[in-house]
Design a protein around this motif. Structure first.
Motif, PDB file in Angstrom:
ATOM      1  N   SER A   1      46.707  15.874  25.280  1.00 41.35           N
ATOM      2  CA  SER A   1      46.021  16.287  24.062  1.00 41.35           C
ATOM      3  C   SER A   1      44.804  17.177  24.336  1.00 41.35           C
ATOM      4  O   SER A   1      43.806  16.737  24.896  1.00 41.35           O
ATOM      5  N   GLU A   2      44.898  18.406  23.910  1.00 38.59           N
ATOM      6  CA  GLU A   2      43.768  19.336  24.069  1.00 38.59           C
ATOM      7  C   GLU A   2      42.604  18.936  23.158  1.00 38.59           C
ATOM      8  O   GLU A   2      41.446  19.003  23.552  1.00 38.59           O
ATOM      9  N   ALA A   3      42.949  18.487  21.942  1.00 36.29           N
ATOM     10  CA  ALA A   3      41.916  18.089  20.983  1.00 36.29           C
ATOM     11  C   ALA A   3      41.093  16.942  21.553  1.00 36.29           C
ATOM     12  O   ALA A   3      39.870  16.896  21.424  1.00 36.29           O
ATOM     13  N   LEU A   4      41.792  16.029  22.220  1.00 36.87           N
ATOM     14  CA  LEU A   4      41.112  14.885  22.793  1.00 36.87           C
ATOM     15  C   LEU A   4      40.174  15.328  23.914  1.00 36.87           C
ATOM     16  O   LEU A   4      39.024  14.898  23.987  1.00 36.87           O
ATOM     17  N   ALA A   5      40.674  16.197  24.775  1.00 41.33           N
ATOM     18  CA  ALA A   5      39.852  16.653  25.891  1.00 41.33           C
ATOM     19  C   ALA A   5      38.550  17.265  25.375  1.00 41.33           C
ATOM     20  O   ALA A   5      37.474  17.017  25.900  1.00 41.33           O
ATOM     21  N   GLU A   6      38.710  18.009  24.293  1.00 45.82           N
ATOM     22  CA  GLU A   6      37.542  18.653  23.669  1.00 45.82           C
ATOM     23  C   GLU A   6      36.539  17.589  23.192  1.00 45.82           C
ATOM     24  O   GLU A   6      35.350  17.662  23.489  1.00 45.82           O
TER      25      GLU A   6
END
Ligand SMILES: Nc1ncnc2c1ncn2[C@@H]1O[C@H](COP(=O)(O)OP(=O)(O)OP(=O)(O)O)[C@@H](O)[C@H]1O
Ligand SMILES: [Mg+2]
Length: 245
Positions: free
Chosen positions: A227-232
Motif C-alpha cells: 500500500s502506497e497510501a499506507l507508506a505515505e
C-alpha cells in the motif's frame, strides 16, 4: 457475532486531546490480527479499552456477541480475555515460575495443576532456564515473555499482546512468532501490536493500521505491504512499508 471480539466506533479523549477518534476492528478466534501504527496512534489506549482498563467516550466493545463496553477488567479476564502490558506488570518479588502459577491459580486451578501449567508455559516461551529467577531482575525481553506466559495461564479465548517482542533478538523473535501462531492454531483470537514489521508480516492473518486515532486501513500482509497510501501515512514519506523494519 460469536467467536469475535469487536470494537466499534471507539473514541477516547484525554483532557480534550483525542487519542482515538473512530476505530473499528474485530479479532476472530483462531486468527492473528496485527495492529500497527506510529507512536502515539492510540494502540495501547485501544487495548486498555477493549480489556476493561479504560472506558471509551463513545463506541462499543462486544465479546462473542455480548456488549462488554462497561464491563470491568477482572470480569473480562474471568470470561476469557487476557492481555499483556507494554510496560511490565509482573510481580517483581516472585520468581518466574511463581508469577505464572499465581495467574493459573487465579482461574481456580489447584496448586499441582497450576505448577504443571507453569512448567509447560515456561518451556513454550523459552524461559524455563529462568524459572527460579525473581521477575525484578529479568532482562526486558524475558519479562515480556513472562507476561505472555501469565496471560496464557488463564487459557484465554482472546489474547491482546502489546509489543510482546520488544527486547528480543532476531532469533528469539522468530521463535516467538511461532508461539503466537500456535496460540491462534489452538483456537484463541490474538491481537498483536508490534513495531517489528517483519514479525507482523510473518505472523498475522490480517493487519489493521491506525493513524492518529483512526482506523486507516485493514488488509492481508500482502495488501498492506503493497500500500502506497499506507507508506505515505505511516512513514510520512513515499516508500513501501517493509522499509520500516
Ligand atoms: N492516560 C492518559 N492520559 C493522557 N494522555 C494519554 C493517556 N494515555 C494515552 N494518552 C495519549 O493518547 C495518545 C495515544 O497513546 P497510546 O499510548 O495509545 O499510543 P500507542 O499507539 O500505543 O503508541 P506507542 O507505539 O508509542 O506505544 C498519545 O498522544 C498519548 O500521549
Ligand atoms: Mg503503545
Amino acid at each position: 457475532m460469536t467467536d469475535t471480539l469487536a470494537a466499534t466506533g471507539i473514541t477516547r479523549s484525554f483532557r480534550g486531546v483525542k487519542a482515538l477518534s473512530g476505530v473499528d476492528l474485530a479479532v476472530t478466534r483462531g486468527a492473528v490480527l496485527g495492529l500497527i501504527g506510529p507512536n502515539g496512534a492510540g494502540k495501547s489506549t485501544l487495548v486498555n479499552i477493549i480489556s476493561g482498563y479504560d472506558r471509551p467516550d463513545t463506541g462499543t466493545v462486544t465479546m462473542d456477541g455480548t456488549d462488554v463496553t462497561r464491563t470491568d477488567a477482572r470480569t473480562k479476564a474471568r470470561s476469557g480475555l487476557a492481555r499483556t502490558f507494554q510496560h511490565g506488570h509482573t510481580y517483581h518479588g516472585l520468581s518466574v515460575r511463581e508469577n505464572i502459577e499465581v495467574a493459573a491459580l487465579g482461574t481456580g486451578r489447584r496448586r499441582a495443576e497450576a505448577r504443571r501449567r507453569a512448567e509447560e508455559l515456561m518451556e513454550r516461551l523459552g524461559i524455563a532456564d529462568r524459572a527460579n529467577q525473581m521477575a525484578a531482575t529479568l532482562p526486558h525481553g524475558t519479562e515480556r515473555r513472562l507476561g505472555v506466559a501469565r496471560a496464557l495461564a488463564v487459557e484465554p479465548r482472546y489474547l491482546l499482546l502489546d509489543e510482546p517482542a520488544a527486547g528480543l533478538n532476531e532469533g528469539e523473535i522468530g521463535e516467538f512468532g511461532e508461539v503466537v501462531r500456535s496460540i491462534a492454531a489452538a483456537g484463541t483470537g490474538v491481537l498483536l501490536i508490534d513495531h517489528n514489521i517483519r514479525l507482523i508480516m510473518a505472523v498475522c492473518d490480517l493487519i489493521h493500521v491506525v493513524v492518529q486515532g483512526k482506523s486507516f486501513l485493514e488488509g492481508t500482509p500482502a495488501e498492506v505491504q503493497g500500500s502506497e497510501a499506507l507508506a505515505e501515512a505511516y512513514l510520512g514519506r513515499s516508500g513501501r512499508v517493509h522499509d520500516a523494519a
